[in-house]
Design an enzyme around this catalytic site. Structure first.
Site, PDB file in Angstrom:
ATOM      1  N   ASP A 126      -0.240   9.200  -6.113  1.00  0.00           N
ATOM      2  CA  ASP A 126       0.944   8.367  -5.941  1.00  0.00           C
ATOM      3  C   ASP A 126       2.147   8.896  -6.711  1.00  0.00           C
ATOM      4  O   ASP A 126       3.226   9.123  -6.153  1.00  0.00           O
ATOM      5  CB  ASP A 126       0.636   6.930  -6.376  1.00  0.00           C
ATOM      6  CG  ASP A 126      -0.471   6.304  -5.544  1.00  0.00           C
ATOM      7  OD1 ASP A 126      -0.761   6.820  -4.455  1.00  0.00           O
ATOM      8  OD2 ASP A 126      -1.057   5.312  -6.005  1.00  0.00           O
TER       9      ASP A 126
ATOM     10  N   GLY B 201       0.802  -1.216   0.000  1.00  0.00           N
ATOM     11  CA  GLY B 201       0.000   0.000   0.000  1.00  0.00           C
ATOM     12  C   GLY B 201       0.831   1.260   0.000  1.00  0.00           C
ATOM     13  O   GLY B 201       0.363   2.329   0.385  1.00  0.00           O
ATOM     14  N   LEU B 202       2.084   1.148  -0.431  1.00  0.00           N
ATOM     15  CA  LEU B 202       2.991   2.291  -0.463  1.00  0.00           C
ATOM     16  C   LEU B 202       3.275   2.745  -1.883  1.00  0.00           C
ATOM     17  O   LEU B 202       4.231   3.466  -2.131  1.00  0.00           O
ATOM     18  CB  LEU B 202       4.311   1.932   0.246  1.00  0.00           C
ATOM     19  CG  LEU B 202       4.165   1.536   1.712  1.00  0.00           C
ATOM     20  CD1 LEU B 202       5.471   0.943   2.248  1.00  0.00           C
ATOM     21  CD2 LEU B 202       3.748   2.729   2.560  1.00  0.00           C
TER      22      LEU B 202
ATOM     23  N   ALA C 263       3.259   2.640  -8.708  1.00  0.00           N
ATOM     24  CA  ALA C 263       3.611   3.949  -9.248  1.00  0.00           C
ATOM     25  C   ALA C 263       5.122   4.139  -9.259  1.00  0.00           C
ATOM     26  O   ALA C 263       5.678   4.713 -10.196  1.00  0.00           O
ATOM     27  CB  ALA C 263       2.942   5.054  -8.432  1.00  0.00           C
TER      28      ALA C 263
END
Length: 422
Positions: free
Chosen positions: A201, A153-154, A158
């Site tokens: 992102d 989820g970081l 992207a």
């Protein structure tokens, strides 16, 4: 806690390891390997509103993707990864230059599908060609990310998309602005991979500065860098803890379904304010209009709109608290954002909800919330520097079951991104 949590990233040993992989992979005799350093990001405030044109806050962290590469002699792209098996190899001539939308297939284990991890490189070539850039050279490269961070989820997707864009631009002598690269990565995600993300992102990755917050106005694509004016920049760290859950956003209905619900809520509100012709984005409705017509929304649409407009208020308040240097007040807003994600956006699964509670009880933590869409991955907290080790140790002791270590890791805000010489 990770033993190297305060170490410089990328380390010289990491760059040397990647260089040797590229030299072996590309059969090089000279040290002409270049690197792209592309960090992961967190979003303290502004959760799930970027795709509706809201304003969001972000920081890049000192963990991410390192892509070592050299220019190909032709238009071939050939890649290997430390995280996924096999080799990706294709010709730039095989990438269409017109609009295309596909959905990745195969087993979903994290943001980067094992069966299709090369689609991010294909998507980068597609985006550049769609925008009219001429690609005469491909790349040969090796991409490495930190173990256990992918699918957390970081925004590893992207980060790797931006890395491929920058490498292709470098070998083809293309001059592309940060703003244009934000749009190019959006094309990778939206038009090539079919994921309805906004621009949070890639904007966070490309615009963030050390110890600063990036304020991203997603509707206007304007950016502000916010240094900690009344705050010692060394007074906080970023604490990340992992749930152990991984699956790809693009392979599940939850993320795109909630985007659609936000758009449906916007359509209802725009109808009542007499602007049905406007794009169905909640940012096209003012807060004042929402307060008048929120009663016209029902069920999930009411919940999604409530999250959007209360999150906008939290971002606005967060700007004030950040500028005042009040990390306790800022952290409280961050925790309220996490609660709204649970109650109104309904994106938190039980393991992440449990992990968030543990972080909030950890010593020195100012605030905590999910990272990413909340359907898997990690929770992120801001913590007082002097208590960061104690907080990580507390989370480590509280792991819910033996085979699912939370792997708490202390990070810092990362200062830079781009091409690094060998």
């Amino acid at each position: 806690m990770a033993a190297d949590s305060y170490s410089t990233w990328p380390s010289s040993s990491l760059l040397q390891r990647v260089k040797e992989k590229v030299k072996h992979f590309a059969q090089l005799s000279k040290d002409d390997v270049k690197f792209v350093v592309s960090p992961y990001r967190i979003c303290p405030l502004g959760a799930h509103i970027d795709h509706q044109g809201g304003s969001v806050m972000a920081m890049a962290i000192n963990r991410g993707v390192v892509l070592g590469f050299v220019a190909s002699d032709d238009v071939t792209i050939k890649l290997e990864s430390s995280q996924f098996p096999g080799t990706t190899s294709f010709s730039l001539d095989s990438i269409p230059s017109g609009r295309l939308r596909i959905q990745p297939t195969g087993p979903a284990v994290n943001e980067l599908e094992v069966s299709a991890w090369g689609d991010y490189a294909r998507g980068a070539a597609f985006a550049l060609k769609m925008k009219g850039y001429k690609l005469k050279k491909g790349i040969q490269g090796y991409v490495e990310g930190p173990r256990g961070f992918d699918g957390g989820g970081l925004s590893s997707s992207a980060a790797v998309g931006v890395a491929y864009l920058l490498a292709l631009e470098y070998v083809n002598d293309l001059q592309v602005s940060k703003e244009e690269n934000v749009e190019l990565d959006r094309i990778i995600e939206n038009d090539y991979l079919g994921l309805k993300i906004g621009v949070l992102d890639q904007s966070a990755i490309l615009f963030s500065e050390e110890h600063c917050l990036s304020l991203i106005h997603c509707k206007t694509r304007q950016y502000e860098i916010m240094p900690p004016r009344q705050l010692d920049s060394e007074s906080f760290k970023i604490l990340i803890a992992f749930s152990g859950l991984r699956h790809a956003l693009s392979s599940k209905p939850g993320y795109n379904l909630r985007v659609k619900e936000c758009q449906d809520a916007a359509r209802v509100l725009l109808k009542f304010v007499g602007r049905e012709w406007s794009d169905p984005l909640l940012s096209n409705v003012t807060s004042e209009e929402y307060s008048v017509y929120e009663g016209k929304l029902e069920g999930n649409l009411a919940k999604r709109a409530k999250h959007f407009f209360t999150e906008l208020e939290r971002v606005s308040s967060g700007i004030e608290e950040w500028n005042r240097g009040d990390m306790e007040a800022f952290g409280e807003l961050m925790s309220k954002s996490g609660q709204s994600s649970i109650d109104s956006y309904e994106c938190g699964c039980e393991p992440l909800i449990q992990l968030r509670r543990i972080l909030l009880d950890a010593p020195g933590v100012f605030g905590a919330r999910f990272s990413g869409a909340g359907f898997r991955g990690c929770c992120v907290a801001l913590v007082a520097t002097e208590k960061a080790d104690a907080a990580a140790a507390y989370v480590d002791r509280m792991q819910s079951y033996k085979d699912n270590a939370y792997n708490p890791t202390v990070c810092t805000a990362f200062p830079d991104i781009g091409i690094v010489p060998a």
